[in-house]
Design an enzyme around this catalytic site. Structure first.
Site, PDB file in Angstrom:
ATOM      1  CG  HIS A 172      -1.830   1.156   1.300  1.00 13.10           C
ATOM      2  ND1 HIS A 172      -2.095   1.839   2.458  1.00 13.10           N
ATOM      3  CD2 HIS A 172      -2.540   1.784   0.335  1.00 13.10           C
ATOM      4  CE1 HIS A 172      -2.937   2.825   2.207  1.00 13.10           C
ATOM      5  NE2 HIS A 172      -3.215   2.813   0.928  1.00 13.10           N
ATOM      6  CG  ASN A 175      -1.446  10.316  -5.200  1.00 14.31           C
ATOM      7  OD1 ASN A 175      -0.771   9.909  -6.121  1.00 14.31           O
ATOM      8  ND2 ASN A 175      -2.191  11.388  -5.280  1.00 14.31           N
ATOM      9  CG  ASN A 222      -6.586   4.519   4.686  1.00 12.57           C
ATOM     10  OD1 ASN A 222      -5.967   5.568   4.560  1.00 12.57           O
ATOM     11  ND2 ASN A 222      -7.003   3.811   3.648  1.00 12.57           N
TER      12      ASN A 222
END
Length: 315
Positions: A172, A175, A222
């Site tokens: 993962h 960006n 997250n």
């Protein structure tokens, strides 16, 4: 060089938003290793023929980063998406130390992946779509290690679903890939020998910092980030403050590079809601439940930057 499709006039980029790919933009460029050092490390660690499957921002960012150290394939699903991916990946090469567009090859033919030793799936965060693509990739590249860029789905579950748990792990990135230093690695039990060492070495050869994370929805970033983002939305709902006021408090008062509501627009309202739903299904905690305002924006077709409107108007 593009293979197996005809070029078409450039179109507006259609960006497939990866779950955690829209977290923030950093104000500095992390240190990167020189291209020759990368090539030596990649060869030593075993990934000499990597490939990316996808044509969105994350796939193109990883391909551009990989181009500094080895020949890299990028698999797109259509002629149009392949043309856009080539434009984007080549542009990103200029932002990578010794990034080399000559090392990138874009194709629409899965058979071109037959000799690859690493294939990374990087498409929309939807379980059926990812499982179907991973299953196809396992067949097209029978000897390759398989990575998924998910951060909200079970990595072990995907591996079991496609029938190759011994080859499947989570990778993962964040960006923009060419600038963000972290990669969360999820390495489920039962991987075949050498996978962990190979992927760690490959990520480090790209100049990335690797953190191994548990196989649970949200991984680390997250899981901690989205309650904060959702709290900002609930504060907006409760107080009637303007989005720019809340964001200004967090950028100027807490030193964050981007406010929470602007960040949700960057992530994508639809993606943010999907991540929240996955987290809530896993934990049952209200802090992970997407706020009502997100559902309202979704109903209005306001998905954030990619649609031109979200908490802010980008028109």
């Amino acid at each position: 060089m593009i293979a197996h499709f005809e070029r078409r006039p450039a179109e507006n980029l259609e960006i497939l938003r990866s779950t955690a790919a829209r977290l923030t933009e950093r104000a500095f460029t992390p240190p990167r290793r020189r291209g020759r050092d990368r090539q030596a490390t990649v060869s030593a660690q075993g990934y000499e023929r990597p490939a990316l499957a996808g044509s969105g921002t994350i796939a193109c960012g990883l391909a551009a980063t990989s181009s500094a150290g080895s020949k890299t394939l990028l698999l797109a699903r259509s002629d149009a998406s392949a043309w856009r991916a080539e434009e984007q990946a080549h542009s990103l090469c200029a932002k990578v130390d010794e990034g080399d567009p000559g090392n990138l090859r874009v194709t629409t033919d899965p058979a071109d992946l037959a000799e690859c030793d690493l294939v990374i799936e990087a498409i929309i965060e939807q379980e059926d779509a990812k499982a179907k693509l991973l299953s196809d990739l396992a067949e097209s590249a029978p000897d390759a290690d398989l990575a998924t860029t998910t951060s909200s789905l079970s990595v072990a579950g995907l591996g079991q679903r496609i029938g190759h748990p011994e080859r499947t792990f989570g990778l993962h990135p964040f960006n923009p890939v060419v600038r963000m230093e972290l990669i969360e690695l999820c390495l489920p039990d039962g991987l075949r020998d050498g996978v962990a060492a190979r992927i760690r070495g490959w990520c480090e050869s790209l100049g990335k910092t690797v953190v191994e994370v548990p196989d649970e929805p949200g991984f680390v970033v997250n899981k901690l980030l989205f309650p904060y983002l959702f709290d900002a939305v609930r504060l907006l709902e409760r107080t009637g403050m303007k989005p720019e006021e809340i964001d200004r408090c967090m950028t100027l008062g807490a030193g964050y590079p981007m406010g929470p509501l602007a960040l949700l627009d960057l992530v994508g309202i639809d993606v943010g809601a999907a991540i929240g739903e996955a987290l809530y299904a896993d934990t049952g905690e209200d802090r992970h439940r997407p706020p009502g305002r997100l559902e309202t924006l979704l109903g209005e077709g306001k998905l954030g930057r990619k649609s031109g409107a979200g908490f802010y108007d980008y028109g």
